[in-house]
Design a protein around this motif. Structure first.
Motif, PDB file in Angstrom:
ATOM      1  N   GLN A  90       0.853  -1.186   0.000  1.00  0.00           N
ATOM      2  CA  GLN A  90       0.000   0.000   0.000  1.00  0.00           C
ATOM      3  C   GLN A  90       0.887   1.232   0.000  1.00  0.00           C
ATOM      4  O   GLN A  90       1.871   1.309   0.725  1.00  0.00           O
ATOM      5  CB  GLN A  90      -0.907   0.015   1.225  1.00  0.00           C
ATOM      6  N   ASP A  91       0.529   2.186  -0.867  1.00  0.00           N
ATOM      7  CA  ASP A  91       1.349   3.388  -1.010  1.00  0.00           C
ATOM      8  C   ASP A  91       0.454   4.533  -1.450  1.00  0.00           C
ATOM      9  O   ASP A  91       0.027   4.582  -2.600  1.00  0.00           O
ATOM     10  CB  ASP A  91       2.456   3.137  -2.031  1.00  0.00           C
ATOM     11  N   SER A  92       0.174   5.442  -0.545  1.00  0.00           N
ATOM     12  CA  SER A  92      -0.701   6.563  -0.880  1.00  0.00           C
ATOM     13  C   SER A  92      -0.065   7.505  -1.896  1.00  0.00           C
ATOM     14  O   SER A  92      -0.748   8.308  -2.519  1.00  0.00           O
ATOM     15  CB  SER A  92      -1.075   7.353   0.386  1.00  0.00           C
ATOM     16  N   ASN A  93       1.248   7.388  -2.110  1.00  0.00           N
ATOM     17  CA  ASN A  93       1.942   8.225  -3.085  1.00  0.00           C
ATOM     18  C   ASN A  93       2.099   7.548  -4.443  1.00  0.00           C
ATOM     19  O   ASN A  93       2.708   8.106  -5.338  1.00  0.00           O
ATOM     20  CB  ASN A  93       3.318   8.629  -2.561  1.00  0.00           C
ATOM     21  N   ALA A  94       1.583   6.335  -4.581  1.00  0.00           N
ATOM     22  CA  ALA A  94       1.727   5.609  -5.845  1.00  0.00           C
ATOM     23  C   ALA A  94       1.030   6.369  -6.969  1.00  0.00           C
ATOM     24  O   ALA A  94      -0.103   6.838  -6.811  1.00  0.00           O
ATOM     25  CB  ALA A  94       1.154   4.199  -5.729  1.00  0.00           C
ATOM     26  N   ALA A  95       1.696   6.492  -8.092  1.00  0.00           N
ATOM     27  CA  ALA A  95       1.177   7.286  -9.216  1.00  0.00           C
ATOM     28  C   ALA A  95      -0.063   6.671  -9.852  1.00  0.00           C
ATOM     29  O   ALA A  95      -0.904   7.380 -10.378  1.00  0.00           O
ATOM     30  CB  ALA A  95       2.274   7.461 -10.257  1.00  0.00           C
ATOM     31  N   ASN A  96      -0.185   5.352  -9.817  1.00  0.00           N
ATOM     32  CA  ASN A  96      -1.272   4.689 -10.526  1.00  0.00           C
ATOM     33  C   ASN A  96      -2.273   4.017  -9.602  1.00  0.00           C
ATOM     34  O   ASN A  96      -2.918   3.062  -9.972  1.00  0.00           O
ATOM     35  CB  ASN A  96      -0.706   3.667 -11.509  1.00  0.00           C
ATOM     36  N   THR A 147       6.703  -4.043  -5.419  1.00  0.00           N
ATOM     37  CA  THR A 147       8.124  -3.926  -5.130  1.00  0.00           C
ATOM     38  C   THR A 147       8.788  -5.300  -5.232  1.00  0.00           C
ATOM     39  O   THR A 147       8.173  -6.319  -4.919  1.00  0.00           O
ATOM     40  CB  THR A 147       8.352  -3.288  -3.745  1.00  0.00           C
ATOM     41  N   THR A 148      10.004  -5.330  -5.725  1.00  0.00           N
ATOM     42  CA  THR A 148      10.760  -6.577  -5.844  1.00  0.00           C
ATOM     43  C   THR A 148      11.295  -6.962  -4.478  1.00  0.00           C
ATOM     44  O   THR A 148      11.869  -6.126  -3.778  1.00  0.00           O
ATOM     45  CB  THR A 148      11.941  -6.396  -6.823  1.00  0.00           C
ATOM     46  N   PHE A 170      12.329   1.321 -11.996  1.00  0.00           N
ATOM     47  CA  PHE A 170      12.996   0.492 -10.973  1.00  0.00           C
ATOM     48  C   PHE A 170      13.669   1.376  -9.924  1.00  0.00           C
ATOM     49  O   PHE A 170      13.606   1.096  -8.733  1.00  0.00           O
ATOM     50  CB  PHE A 170      14.010  -0.438 -11.640  1.00  0.00           C
ATOM     51  N   ARG A 171      14.298   2.435 -10.359  1.00  0.00           N
ATOM     52  CA  ARG A 171      14.978   3.341  -9.424  1.00  0.00           C
ATOM     53  C   ARG A 171      13.984   4.038  -8.491  1.00  0.00           C
ATOM     54  O   ARG A 171      14.353   4.491  -7.418  1.00  0.00           O
ATOM     55  CB  ARG A 171      15.809   4.359 -10.186  1.00  0.00           C
ATOM     56  N   GLN A 172      12.708   4.116  -8.904  1.00  0.00           N
ATOM     57  CA  GLN A 172      11.687   4.757  -8.081  1.00  0.00           C
ATOM     58  C   GLN A 172      11.174   3.852  -6.975  1.00  0.00           C
ATOM     59  O   GLN A 172      10.506   4.318  -6.068  1.00  0.00           O
ATOM     60  CB  GLN A 172      10.492   5.183  -8.959  1.00  0.00           C
ATOM     61  N   GLU A 173      11.468   2.528  -7.051  1.00  0.00           N
ATOM     62  CA  GLU A 173      10.948   1.579  -6.041  1.00  0.00           C
ATOM     63  C   GLU A 173      11.373   1.976  -4.676  1.00  0.00           C
ATOM     64  O   GLU A 173      12.326   2.082  -4.161  1.00  0.00           O
ATOM     65  CB  GLU A 173      11.421   0.157  -6.356  1.00  0.00           C
TER      66      GLU A 173
END
Length: 133
Positions: free
Chosen positions: A21-27, A33-34, A130-133
């Motif tokens: 869960q990520d309230s900042n997720a763009a989509n 996450t890996t 990937f760098r944004q993970e």
């Protein structure tokens, strides 16, 4: 899978992901996450060349939790002066390595033939995510 290109190689690999869960997720409210990966290049006869691992949640004895690389014994000179029988057991530290970075390595360094013409742009987009993970 067998890779087409300058040298006869195979690639195998795997990844595990987790939905977070990520309230900042763009989509949406979640992101992926890996949490584990392994990528391996080998010769057609099965001899391993390079293996990339990351198992941050492992509790197995002898395993490492940091991203690392194994230079396999097929690449080492058995009469070499430095650890020829055990060097492949070393866990050479790397940073996290994306599958896109592995594909780029295969194309640019190992001479694997890319399929799409816009492979560089596609890999760049995936690497940025990937760098944004």
């Amino acid at each position: 899978m067998t890779l087409a290109g300058l040298r006869p190689l195979t690639f195998s690999g795997g990844q595990e992901f987790r939905i977070v869960q990520d309230s900042n997720a763009a989509n949406g409210p979640n992101r992926i996450t890996t949490v584990k990966y392994w990528y391996q290049f080998a010769l057609l006869d099965g001899r391993k060349l390079l293996t990339f691992h990351w198992t941050p949640e492992t509790t197995s004895p002898g395993q490492r939790t940091y991203p690392h690389l194994h230079v396999e014994s097929s690449l080492l000179d058995p009469s070499g002066p430095f650890m020829p029988d055990t060097f492949s057991k070393l866990h050479i530290p790397t940073g996290p390595v994306s599958l896109a970075a592995i594909v780029r390595f295969a194309i640019e360094e190992l001479g694997v033939t890319p399929i799409p013409r816009d492979w560089n742009e596609r890999l760049g987009n995936v690497e940025a995510a990937f760098r944004q993970e």
